[in-house]
Design an enzyme around this catalytic site. Sequence first.
Site, mmCIF file in Angstrom:
data_model
loop_
_atom_site.group_PDB
_atom_site.id
_atom_site.type_symbol
_atom_site.label_atom_id
_atom_site.label_comp_id
_atom_site.label_asym_id
_atom_site.label_seq_id
_atom_site.Cartn_x
_atom_site.Cartn_y
_atom_site.Cartn_z
ATOM 1 N N TYR A 1 107.577 -34.208 -28.477
ATOM 2 C CA TYR A 1 107.982 -33.915 -29.857
ATOM 3 C C TYR A 1 108.886 -32.687 -29.906
ATOM 4 O O TYR A 1 109.950 -32.708 -30.541
ATOM 5 C CB TYR A 1 106.739 -33.691 -30.716
ATOM 6 C CG TYR A 1 107.040 -33.445 -32.174
ATOM 7 C CD1 TYR A 1 107.336 -34.503 -33.027
ATOM 8 C CD2 TYR A 1 107.028 -32.160 -32.704
ATOM 9 C CE1 TYR A 1 107.616 -34.282 -34.368
ATOM 10 C CE2 TYR A 1 107.308 -31.931 -34.038
ATOM 11 C CZ TYR A 1 107.601 -32.994 -34.869
ATOM 12 O OH TYR A 1 107.884 -32.773 -36.195
ATOM 13 N N SER B 1 112.091 -29.324 -36.886
ATOM 14 C CA SER B 1 110.752 -28.736 -36.905
ATOM 15 C C SER B 1 110.791 -27.324 -36.351
ATOM 16 O O SER B 1 111.656 -26.990 -35.529
ATOM 17 C CB SER B 1 109.796 -29.578 -36.066
ATOM 18 O OG SER B 1 108.529 -28.949 -35.931
#
Length: 259
Positions: free
Chosen positions: A163, A150
């Site tokens: 995350y 990401s």
Amino acid sequence: MNEPKDNVRLAGKTVIITGAGTGIGAAAAHAFAREGASVVLVGRRHDVLEQTAVSIKAKGGTSLAIAGDVSRADDARRIVLETVQHFGRLDHLFNNAGIQGNGAPIVEMTEEAFDEIIAINLKGVWLMTKYALPSMLKNGTDCAIVNTSSFLSTAATAGTSAYSASKAGLDAMIRAIALEVGPAGIRINNINPGVIDTPMFRKHGDEIRAPLAAKAALKRLGTPEDIADVAVWLCTDEARFITGQSILVDGGFTIPGPR
């Protein structure tokens, strides 16, 4: 569309795709099948996987659905074993399974939520890679592993402490693995998507879509196909000299930096 083509790049290859039921994983399953690969779809919901598998077969592709939890060693080992038993080989692995959690600030996030994010996003990739590699090593060269990381591995928004940590760990992990498996001709890379219009993203609400799209250089959100096509490319001979890299695919969203 999975109609047969004369110039398929992955004919005779077998690929495992985790998180393959919807979003990027489902798009990747169709993209790999278009290129002639036999596709193994992995996720926790067999009914959703089977829908994608049936769709691929209806368009002339070859697919198999296997339900499993990549954060569990027994499941990761079984997924690889069933793949090799069914197709006779394993050439590529697309570790796409991942969760964001509820975006809670650290003072509100539970330890259980933190553990789940790390278990799926980081440990799950480690486990699937660990158990896939012995089968890949038997094939010799031309095998590749791709992981979904990401843009938040090097950035953050409020509520992404777990995350962002999981994706940053993933970016670091592949550098070590690339050195370990490179001599055998196996490559491993990450794709770091920007803002992608997936079912997971849509949980945040439609009101943020236009403002986020406006911040990208290309003035749109990414699609699952934008990421799927890069995953396929990284498994082809066209990317034969690329390994240990985390490749940002964000339509220019992160160019201006934090804002």
